[in-house]
Design a protein around this motif. Structure first.
Motif, PDB file in Angstrom:
ATOM      1  N   VAL A   1      25.011  22.314  48.037  1.00 56.08           N
ATOM      2  CA  VAL A   1      24.378  21.567  47.198  1.00 56.08           C
ATOM      3  C   VAL A   1      23.663  22.592  46.178  1.00 56.08           C
ATOM      4  N   VAL A   2      23.152  23.796  46.422  1.00 59.11           N
ATOM      5  CA  VAL A   2      22.608  24.552  45.612  1.00 59.11           C
ATOM      6  C   VAL A   2      23.594  25.116  44.549  1.00 59.11           C
ATOM      7  N   ARG A   3      24.839  25.479  44.806  1.00 59.22           N
ATOM      8  CA  ARG A   3      25.931  25.800  44.023  1.00 59.22           C
ATOM      9  C   ARG A   3      26.196  24.563  43.103  1.00 59.22           C
ATOM     10  N   ARG A   4      26.470  23.426  43.529  1.00 59.92           N
ATOM     11  CA  ARG A   4      26.697  22.208  42.883  1.00 59.92           C
ATOM     12  C   ARG A   4      25.747  21.899  41.888  1.00 59.92           C
ATOM     13  N   VAL A   5      24.442  22.149  42.062  1.00 60.71           N
ATOM     14  CA  VAL A   5      23.358  21.699  41.314  1.00 60.71           C
ATOM     15  C   VAL A   5      23.244  22.957  40.198  1.00 60.71           C
ATOM     16  N   ALA A   6      23.137  24.212  40.442  1.00 66.26           N
ATOM     17  CA  ALA A   6      23.005  25.263  39.745  1.00 66.26           C
ATOM     18  C   ALA A   6      24.366  25.042  38.634  1.00 66.26           C
TER      19      ALA A   6
END
Length: 177
Positions: free
Chosen positions: A34-39
């Motif tokens: 989630v964090v990588r995709r959002v960033a």
């Protein structure tokens, strides 16, 4: 005769956007994904950078356990961004980390931050990481951790909504009538 005179438009006359890359992660847990995709999405939507597609990640970068700059130089990348997230030590918490490296300045990151956040606010914290990355690379933090408000409706009926700056998590905040 012509109030505006001649307007000359030259395509490609501006400086190309700086090329950056999001370092791949082999972690498959939900927090990391989630964090990588959002960033990645925020950095692309910001319009400040050309983000290297994941498909163009140098193979050497996937095989090495430590961050190697040389393979990225071949891709003409100016900055590398690492974002990580994992379940925290405390229940319902997440440990987040971001590092930003400028290729031409050497091995030390220009931004390095670690913090703990509630798991329930993971997307919001991922937006905060993106804002910090934008700030480290441009001098002014991004606005992806903010929310937008808008009114929509037909005829006399109006309803107020809020949503994340990237268009996700839209919610009505006024009654339907």
């Amino acid at each position: 005769e012509d109030l505006l005179g001649n307007i000359v438009v030259v395509a490609g006359a501006t400086r190309p956007l700086p090329k950056i890359a999001i370092v791949p992660s082999l972690r498959s847990d939900e927090e990391a994904v989630v964090v990588r995709r959002v960033a990645r999405s925020d950095l692309e939507l910001s319009g400040e950078f050309e983000v290297l597609p994941d498909a163009d990640t140098p193979e050497e970068a996937l095989l090495s356990e430590k961050l190697e700059v040389a393979p990225w130089v071949k891709k003409k990348v100016e900055a590398l961004v690492e974002v990580h997230a994992k379940k925290g030590a405390a229940p319902e918490s997440v440990e987040l980390e971001v590092k930003v490296y400028l290729i031409h300045t050497g091995a030390a990151p220009v931004l390095e931050k670690r913090f703990s956040a509630p798991a329930s606010g993971l997307r919001e914290e991922a937006h905060r990481l993106s804002d910090l990355v934008i700030g480290a690379l441009t001098g002014q933090n991004g606005g992806f951790a903010s929310r937008m408000t808008f009114v929509a409706g037909a005829g006399k009926l109006r309803r107020v909504f809020t949503l994340d700056a990237d268009g996700h998590d839209g919610k009505p905040i006024s009654p339907p009538d």
